[in-house]
Design a protein around this motif. Sequence first.
Motif, PDB file in Angstrom:
ATOM      1  N   TRP A   1       0.792  -1.226  -0.158  1.00 38.48           N
ATOM      2  CA  TRP A   1       0.023   0.115   0.062  1.00 38.48           C
ATOM      3  C   TRP A   1       0.713   1.203   0.016  1.00 38.48           C
ATOM      4  CZ3 TRP A   1       1.377   2.271   4.493  1.00 38.48           C
ATOM      5  CH2 TRP A   1       1.748   1.050   5.810  1.00 38.48           C
ATOM      6  N   PHE A   2       2.018   1.057  -0.256  1.00 35.55           N
ATOM      7  CA  PHE A   2       3.073   2.380  -0.266  1.00 35.55           C
ATOM      8  C   PHE A   2       4.270   1.764  -1.506  1.00 35.55           C
ATOM      9  CE2 PHE A   2       4.558  -0.601   2.974  1.00 35.55           C
ATOM     10  CZ  PHE A   2       6.095  -0.986   2.536  1.00 35.55           C
ATOM     11  N   ASP A   3       4.825   2.925  -1.751  1.00 34.11           N
ATOM     12  CA  ASP A   3       5.948   2.690  -2.758  1.00 34.11           C
ATOM     13  C   ASP A   3       7.207   2.066  -1.900  1.00 34.11           C
ATOM     14  OD1 ASP A   3       7.890   2.842  -4.627  1.00 34.11           O
ATOM     15  OD2 ASP A   3       7.500   4.760  -5.330  1.00 34.11           O
ATOM     16  N   PRO A   4       7.832   0.977  -2.079  1.00 27.89           N
ATOM     17  CA  PRO A   4       8.924   0.543  -1.405  1.00 27.89           C
ATOM     18  C   PRO A   4      10.231   0.750  -2.026  1.00 27.89           C
ATOM     19  CG  PRO A   4       7.908  -1.149  -2.786  1.00 27.89           C
ATOM     20  CD  PRO A   4       6.837  -0.047  -2.894  1.00 27.89           C
ATOM     21  N   ALA A   5      10.170   1.474  -3.039  1.00 26.20           N
ATOM     22  CA  ALA A   5      11.321   2.022  -3.502  1.00 26.20           C
ATOM     23  C   ALA A   5      11.852   3.564  -2.935  1.00 26.20           C
ATOM     24  CB  ALA A   5      11.184   2.341  -5.192  1.00 26.20           C
ATOM     25  N   GLU A   6      10.890   4.224  -2.009  1.00 25.04           N
ATOM     26  CA  GLU A   6      11.239   5.063  -1.379  1.00 25.04           C
ATOM     27  C   GLU A   6      11.779   4.813   0.106  1.00 25.04           C
ATOM     28  OE1 GLU A   6       8.035   8.154  -3.333  1.00 25.04           O
ATOM     29  OE2 GLU A   6       7.803   7.270  -1.516  1.00 25.04           O
ATOM     30  N   MET A   7      12.804   5.758   0.579  1.00 28.17           N
ATOM     31  CA  MET A   7      13.469   5.615   2.069  1.00 28.17           C
ATOM     32  C   MET A   7      13.119   6.879   2.807  1.00 28.17           C
ATOM     33  SD  MET A   7      17.232   6.051   0.726  1.00 28.17           S
ATOM     34  CE  MET A   7      17.949   7.452  -0.402  1.00 28.17           C
ATOM     35  N   LEU A   8      13.052   6.778   4.016  1.00 30.53           N
ATOM     36  CA  LEU A   8      12.611   7.841   4.725  1.00 30.53           C
ATOM     37  C   LEU A   8      13.827   8.654   5.585  1.00 30.53           C
ATOM     38  CD1 LEU A   8      10.172   9.415   6.075  1.00 30.53           C
ATOM     39  CD2 LEU A   8      10.258   8.074   8.090  1.00 30.53           C
ATOM     40  N   ILE A   9      13.791   9.906   5.140  1.00 32.37           N
ATOM     41  CA  ILE A   9      15.063  10.649   5.644  1.00 32.37           C
ATOM     42  C   ILE A   9      14.411  12.128   6.124  1.00 32.37           C
ATOM     43  CG2 ILE A   9      17.428  11.904   5.094  1.00 32.37           C
ATOM     44  CD1 ILE A   9      17.730   9.593   3.151  1.00 32.37           C
ATOM     45  N   GLY A  10      14.567  12.341   7.175  1.00 31.69           N
ATOM     46  CA  GLY A  10      14.102  13.749   7.811  1.00 31.69           C
ATOM     47  C   GLY A  10      12.820  13.816   7.598  1.00 31.69           C
ATOM     48  N   GLY A  11      11.875  12.977   7.740  1.00 31.17           N
ATOM     49  CA  GLY A  11      10.142  13.118   7.357  1.00 31.17           C
ATOM     50  C   GLY A  11       9.993  13.027   6.084  1.00 31.17           C
ATOM     51  N   ARG A  12      10.933  13.037   5.048  1.00 35.40           N
ATOM     52  CA  ARG A  12      10.539  13.033   3.532  1.00 35.40           C
ATOM     53  C   ARG A  12      10.844  11.391   3.037  1.00 35.40           C
ATOM     54  NH1 ARG A  12      12.570  16.913  -0.159  1.00 35.40           N
ATOM     55  NH2 ARG A  12      14.806  16.618   0.665  1.00 35.40           N
ATOM     56  N   TRP A  13       9.942  11.304   1.978  1.00 38.52           N
ATOM     57  CA  TRP A  13      10.015   9.951   1.430  1.00 38.52           C
ATOM     58  C   TRP A  13      10.890  10.173   0.038  1.00 38.52           C
ATOM     59  CZ3 TRP A  13       9.388   5.473   3.623  1.00 38.52           C
ATOM     60  CH2 TRP A  13       8.573   5.284   4.877  1.00 38.52           C
ATOM     61  N   LEU A  14      12.100   9.487   0.144  1.00 40.41           N
ATOM     62  CA  LEU A  14      12.970   9.749  -1.206  1.00 40.41           C
ATOM     63  C   LEU A  14      13.223   8.660  -1.910  1.00 40.41           C
ATOM     64  CD1 LEU A  14      15.315  12.026   0.915  1.00 40.41           C
ATOM     65  CD2 LEU A  14      13.665  12.995  -0.516  1.00 40.41           C
ATOM     66  N   ARG A  15      13.600   8.617  -2.987  1.00 42.56           N
ATOM     67  CA  ARG A  15      14.357   7.643  -3.712  1.00 42.56           C
ATOM     68  C   ARG A  15      16.177   7.506  -3.717  1.00 42.56           C
ATOM     69  NH1 ARG A  15      11.160   4.904  -7.510  1.00 42.56           N
ATOM     70  NH2 ARG A  15       8.874   5.591  -7.140  1.00 42.56           N
TER      71      ARG A  15
END
Length: 478
Positions: free
Chosen positions: A6-20
């Motif tokens: 139910w989410f994009d698993p290609a994104e990581m969480l850094i400082g509250g932001r979901w990034l690739r």
Amino acid sequence: MTDALWFDPAEMLIGGRWLRASDTLPLGNPSDGTTLAEIPRGQSRDIDAAVAAADQALRGEWGRMTALERGRVLARIGQAVLDRVEELATLEALDVGKPLKQARADAVALARYCEFYAGAADKLHGETIPYLDGYTVLTLRQPHGVTGHIVPWNYPMQIIGRSVGAALAMGNACVLKPAEEACLTALAFARIARDAGLPDGALNVVPGIGAEAGAALTAHPGVHHISFTGSVRTGQLVQEAAARNVIPVTLELGGKSPQIVFEDADLDAALPFLVNAGIQNAGQTCSAASRILVHRSLHDDVVARMAARYHALRVGPALDDLDVGPLISARQRELVEGFLAKAEDLTVAAQGQVVGDGGHYVAPTLLTGATPDHPLAQAEIFGPVQVVLPFETEAEAIAIANGTDYGLVAGVWTRDGARQMRMARDLKAGQVFVNNYGAGGGVELPFGGVGKSGHGREKGFEALYGFSQLKTVAVHHG
Ligand code: NAD
């Protein structure tokens, strides 16, 4: 990609932001060998950003929160996890390959860790110390700062719960590096925690390869404490890196744990624990009871009764929720098959039945006829393999039980109260269970090893000491 995501698993969480990340890695489905998803292949620059974000969080909203407020956030996270147990269990089952009922228990345990550490967050405090005339001396219990959490693939949710839960309770800001083989619930948990109100940067999640993101995290000069669970070899590397930065490290490195069955044991009570503790999560459990020590007078009876259970075991896809799932990867299956190839001189007392197809399946195997120094009675196999070893006397049982490099958990089955206490005293292990083995999950029970099983304690209240440090303040007021 699976519908369970139910989410994009290609994104990581850094400082509250979901990034690739600049690159991705395929995440395998152990039940059928297909690719479940692409996950971030975090690099050292991502770890740099995550450590900087954690540091920022300590100087921002997260760092200013009182212990009570941190506890409340953790309580909300625990409730949110409970509300989503089925979703989390499905992700863990798909990712790790464990049967759904085991994955469900792990999700409930994750919630339970959040609940436990929510309640504990404001219960640990310093002391005053009688000192020289005209002085008041007090101790302050403070967080380390940025804590690094390197998590393996076998119990992601439980290990995140016990280490990140305790670290957050004490006010640290966490950088979590989940395993490249299984990281979906780490990413899901981070989303749930943020939605429940965890401030930006308090938890950062950077998936990636151990030698890249993992090594960058352990070597980072901005990290103040490392919690590592995994293999002995990697644990040594982690400790070496921590030594260079002179920071504390908690190592949980697995074991070769025994359950010891004396002649007066209640066998009906023991039997389920003897087998389950060997085959749970396909034996890929640090505290797996991979050695069963049995008084010689009961040996054949216990083997026959364990064998009957083994014959009934069915091995198949995680979502079919059978007794045993696949191993995590083709590599892990090859490792376990390599061990079994060294068992030609032993007797296969029983095997379970593989009904799954295409995944990394290994039939659970019960072995007899080994001497205590046989490679299969010494090495951590990390697969569904148990070895039964006979003994004659209590002293011999202790010598065999203590005769490996490890010392994580031990189980003792006897009705003799004095013997229970002697065994608890003499066994080389961080945890000793008497007339049970791992019952209740043990969120409240300090856990960790001696010898090559590692050092430091997680779980329970004890973990809060590990995830904090004491400052002594001596005030001279005359
Ligand atoms: P591993 O120790 O290599 O991996 C565990 C974690 O450490 C993963 O997140 C990995 O990415 C990370 N890592 C790997 N190399 C690193 C490095 N140089 N610096 C920092 N982090 C690093 O374990 P594995 O290769 O996944 O499994 C191998 C064996 O380890 C298994 O067969 C089993 O015996 C043992 N193991 C034990 C546990 C446990 O719970 N104690 C868990 C997993 C594996």
